[in-house]
Design a protein around this motif. Sequence first.
Motif, PDB file in Angstrom:
ATOM      1  N   ASP A   4       0.875  -1.180   0.000  1.00 44.38           N
ATOM      2  CA  ASP A   4       0.000   0.000   0.000  1.00 44.38           C
ATOM      3  C   ASP A   4       0.912   1.229   0.000  1.00 44.38           C
ATOM      4  O   ASP A   4       1.712   1.398   0.915  1.00 44.38           O
ATOM      5  N   PRO A   5       0.825   2.089  -1.023  1.00 43.61           N
ATOM      6  CA  PRO A   5       1.746   3.226  -1.102  1.00 43.61           C
ATOM      7  C   PRO A   5       1.498   4.284  -0.042  1.00 43.61           C
ATOM      8  O   PRO A   5       2.360   5.122   0.212  1.00 43.61           O
ATOM      9  N   VAL A   6       0.344   4.265   0.596  1.00 47.54           N
ATOM     10  CA  VAL A   6       0.022   5.278   1.602  1.00 47.54           C
ATOM     11  C   VAL A   6       0.581   4.896   2.968  1.00 47.54           C
ATOM     12  O   VAL A   6       1.291   5.666   3.606  1.00 47.54           O
ATOM     13  N   PHE A  38      -4.716   8.521  -1.403  1.00 46.44           N
ATOM     14  CA  PHE A  38      -3.925   8.408  -2.627  1.00 46.44           C
ATOM     15  C   PHE A  38      -4.587   9.161  -3.776  1.00 46.44           C
ATOM     16  O   PHE A  38      -3.919   9.921  -4.484  1.00 46.44           O
ATOM     17  N   VAL A  39      -5.881   8.968  -3.952  1.00 44.78           N
ATOM     18  CA  VAL A  39      -6.596   9.609  -5.058  1.00 44.78           C
ATOM     19  C   VAL A  39      -6.547  11.136  -4.930  1.00 44.78           C
ATOM     20  O   VAL A  39      -6.451  11.847  -5.928  1.00 44.78           O
ATOM     21  N   ALA A  40      -6.548  11.643  -3.699  1.00 44.41           N
ATOM     22  CA  ALA A  40      -6.511  13.089  -3.482  1.00 44.41           C
ATOM     23  C   ALA A  40      -5.171  13.702  -3.881  1.00 44.41           C
ATOM     24  O   ALA A  40      -5.118  14.853  -4.312  1.00 44.41           O
ATOM     25  N   ALA A  41      -4.071  12.942  -3.740  1.00 48.92           N
ATOM     26  CA  ALA A  41      -2.739  13.476  -4.048  1.00 48.92           C
ATOM     27  C   ALA A  41      -1.788  12.352  -4.443  1.00 48.92           C
ATOM     28  O   ALA A  41      -0.877  12.015  -3.695  1.00 48.92           O
ATOM     29  N   PRO A  42      -1.962  11.754  -5.623  1.00 45.19           N
ATOM     30  CA  PRO A  42      -1.132  10.613  -6.013  1.00 45.19           C
ATOM     31  C   PRO A  42       0.362  10.913  -6.047  1.00 45.19           C
ATOM     32  O   PRO A  42       1.174  10.065  -5.671  1.00 45.19           O
ATOM     33  N   SER A  43       0.754  12.097  -6.471  1.00 47.81           N
ATOM     34  CA  SER A  43       2.183  12.402  -6.576  1.00 47.81           C
ATOM     35  C   SER A  43       2.866  12.388  -5.207  1.00 47.81           C
ATOM     36  O   SER A  43       4.066  12.147  -5.115  1.00 47.81           O
ATOM     37  N   ARG A  44       2.102  12.606  -4.159  1.00 49.44           N
ATOM     38  CA  ARG A  44       2.657  12.560  -2.803  1.00 49.44           C
ATOM     39  C   ARG A  44       3.149  11.153  -2.464  1.00 49.44           C
ATOM     40  O   ARG A  44       4.094  10.981  -1.707  1.00 49.44           O
ATOM     41  N   TYR A  45       2.507  10.134  -3.031  1.00 49.06           N
ATOM     42  CA  TYR A  45       2.823   8.748  -2.695  1.00 49.06           C
ATOM     43  C   TYR A  45       3.618   8.008  -3.768  1.00 49.06           C
ATOM     44  O   TYR A  45       4.187   6.960  -3.492  1.00 49.06           O
ATOM     45  N   THR A  46       3.661   8.539  -4.981  1.00 51.84           N
ATOM     46  CA  THR A  46       4.382   7.854  -6.053  1.00 51.84           C
ATOM     47  C   THR A  46       5.765   8.422  -6.288  1.00 51.84           C
ATOM     48  O   THR A  46       6.552   7.853  -7.029  1.00 51.84           O
TER      49      THR A  46
END
Length: 68
Positions: A4-6, A38-46
């Motif tokens: 889970d990336p979060v 994740f959907v709210a800020a994908p670049s934060r987690y990728t």
Amino acid sequence: MAIDPVCGMTVEPETAAAHVANEGTTYFFCSRHCHDSFVAAPSRYTGAQEAAPPASTAGEAGVIYTCP
């Protein structure tokens, strides 16, 4: 197994609470909360960085712009 990336938890793709495709990669989540974050800020987690607008140097004496 997926991560889970979060929150970093290990997730079985077959039993994941949610999943989403982003830029050609499918991410799996342990909960809806992690999915929504994740959907709210994908670049934060990728690790992807959003392009920042260039800083204006108009009117600033002695400022030299160097392309990064």
